[in-house]
Structures are given as structure tokens and as C-alpha cells.
Design a protein around this motif. Structure first.
Motif, mmCIF file in Angstrom:
data_model
loop_
_atom_site.group_PDB
_atom_site.id
_atom_site.type_symbol
_atom_site.label_atom_id
_atom_site.label_comp_id
_atom_site.label_asym_id
_atom_site.label_seq_id
_atom_site.Cartn_x
_atom_site.Cartn_y
_atom_site.Cartn_z
ATOM 1 N N LEU A 19 1.226 3.351 -3.316
ATOM 2 C CA LEU A 19 0.689 4.904 -3.337
ATOM 3 C C LEU A 19 1.773 6.059 -3.486
ATOM 4 C CD1 LEU A 19 -1.722 6.794 -2.941
ATOM 5 C CD2 LEU A 19 -1.120 6.511 -0.498
ATOM 6 N N VAL A 60 1.909 8.191 -7.135
ATOM 7 C CA VAL A 60 1.999 9.801 -6.839
ATOM 8 C C VAL A 60 3.151 10.238 -7.737
ATOM 9 C CG1 VAL A 60 2.226 11.835 -5.600
ATOM 10 C CG2 VAL A 60 0.496 9.756 -4.988
ATOM 11 N N ALA A 117 -2.614 4.304 -11.744
ATOM 12 C CA ALA A 117 -3.513 3.877 -10.643
ATOM 13 C C ALA A 117 -3.660 2.418 -10.859
ATOM 14 C CB ALA A 117 -4.670 4.998 -10.915
ATOM 15 N N MET A 142 -1.256 0.239 -9.436
ATOM 16 C CA MET A 142 -1.195 0.256 -7.813
ATOM 17 C C MET A 142 -2.122 -0.454 -7.492
ATOM 18 S SD MET A 142 -1.799 3.638 -5.515
ATOM 19 C CE MET A 142 -3.464 3.743 -6.050
ATOM 20 N N ALA A 146 0.866 -1.245 -0.204
ATOM 21 C CA ALA A 146 -0.118 -0.069 -0.005
ATOM 22 C C ALA A 146 0.793 1.236 0.030
ATOM 23 C CB ALA A 146 -0.867 -0.137 1.231
#
Length: 176
Positions: free
Chosen positions: A85, A89, A141, A144, A81
Motif C-alpha cells: 500500500l 501510494v 495498483a 500491489m 499489505a
């Protein structure tokens, strides 16, 4: 070349006789194999594109003791996680480059330490590496979220297998 056994192997042999090593290794192998298969088989129907990550995670999570399994599971999930993340980003802001990769790695590991899950730092770095260096289809995204979902699935299966094995062992154990 000496035929004498090194001291550390002699000590290890005292603590783990051959029969215990065979039964322990076989038990761990069977639990890990069951978890890996159970984590992999339903991945396509669940919509997970890279089901092998669920298997890899399940193998990493499965430990001889349930408490150790929980700790490993926490680390696997937190690492995926946090690393996922942060990598997403950074890729969204800076694109994919070696500099972005270096920043993502350092940031993911630092974040684990700041969130007091330093034991998940290597896994966060591995997840950042996968997102930044492994070619993939779709958006960052999606990559991920897929990685986190695959790891979460592997974590859940690993915990379930160890929990089931421990409860079956407890039920089969002679009662005083």
C-alpha cells in the motif's frame, strides 16, 4: 587444525541427536515442499500472474508449530499489505525513482512499527522493493493487489498444510 569439535556444536548435538535432526529436517522439508507445490499449482487458474510468490510465502510460513506458523503468517500478510500500500501510494504520487524508493522503504518499515507489527517490517520493505524496483506490466495498483493476493494465498496454504499435518499426527498418536 584441531580435530576437536567446537563447544557450541557439541552442545547442539546433545539436544538434537542425528536421528532427531534427520526426522525433523525431513518433516519440515516435506511440509514446506507440499505447501510450496499446493500454493503454486493453482495460481494460473486463480488469476495470479506470479505464482512463485505464493510458493515463497508458503515456505516462509510453514513452521514446526502451528502457533509459530500463525505468527509467521501474520507477519507475511501485514508486511505485504503495508509495504504494498505504501509503495503504491508513493509511486502514484512521486513516480519511480531512488528517492521514492528510499521514502517507501523508510515509510513501510516505520508503519509496521507504528502498527505494532515490527516483525513484519523486513517483509514490508521487501514488498516495497518489489513494487518500486522490479519491472512489471500493468498499473502499480494491479502490482500491489497481485502481490497481496499471492502472499495471502501462500499464507492460507501454509497454515492449512501445517494444521492438517498436526491434526493427522494428533489422530495417529497413541491415546493414554
Amino acid at each position: 587444525m584441531s580435530s576437536r569439535q567446537p563447544k557450541w556444536t557439541a552442545r547442539l548435538g546433545k539436544y538434537l541427536p542425528p536421528r532427531a535432526r534427520v526426522t525433523g529436517g525431513l518433516g519440515q522439508g516435506l511440509m514446506s515442499t507440499a505447501a510450496a507445490l499446493l500454493a503454486y499449482l493453482p495460481t494460473k487458474p486463480l488469476g495470479l500472474q506470479e505464482g512463485f510468490w505464493g510458493s515463497i510465502t508458503a515456505i516462509a510460513v510453514v513452521q514446526a508449530e502451528l502457533s509459530a506458523t500463525h505468527t509467521s503468517a501474520r507477519d507475511q500478510f501485514a508486511g505485504a499489505a503495508i509495504g504494498g500500500l505504501i509503495a503504491a501510494v508513493i509511486v502514484s504520487v512521486a513516480g519511480q525513482s531512488l528517492l521514492a524508493y528510499a521514502v517507501a522503504m523508510t515509510s513501510a518499515i516505520l508503519a509496521c512499527w507504528l502498527f505494532n507489527v515490527a516483525s513484519a517490517a523486513r517483509l514490508a520493505g521487501a514488498t516495497a522493493t518489489i513494487i518500486l524496483l522490479v519491472p512489471h506490466k500493468g498499473s502499480v495498483a494491479t502490482m500491489m493487489l497481485s502481490r497481496i493476493a499471492e502472499v495471502s494465498w501462500g499464507v492460507a496454504v501454509g497454515i492449512a498444510v501445517v494444521w492438517t499435518v498436526r491434526h493427522v499426527e494428533k489422530a495417529r498418536a497413541p491415546r493414554p
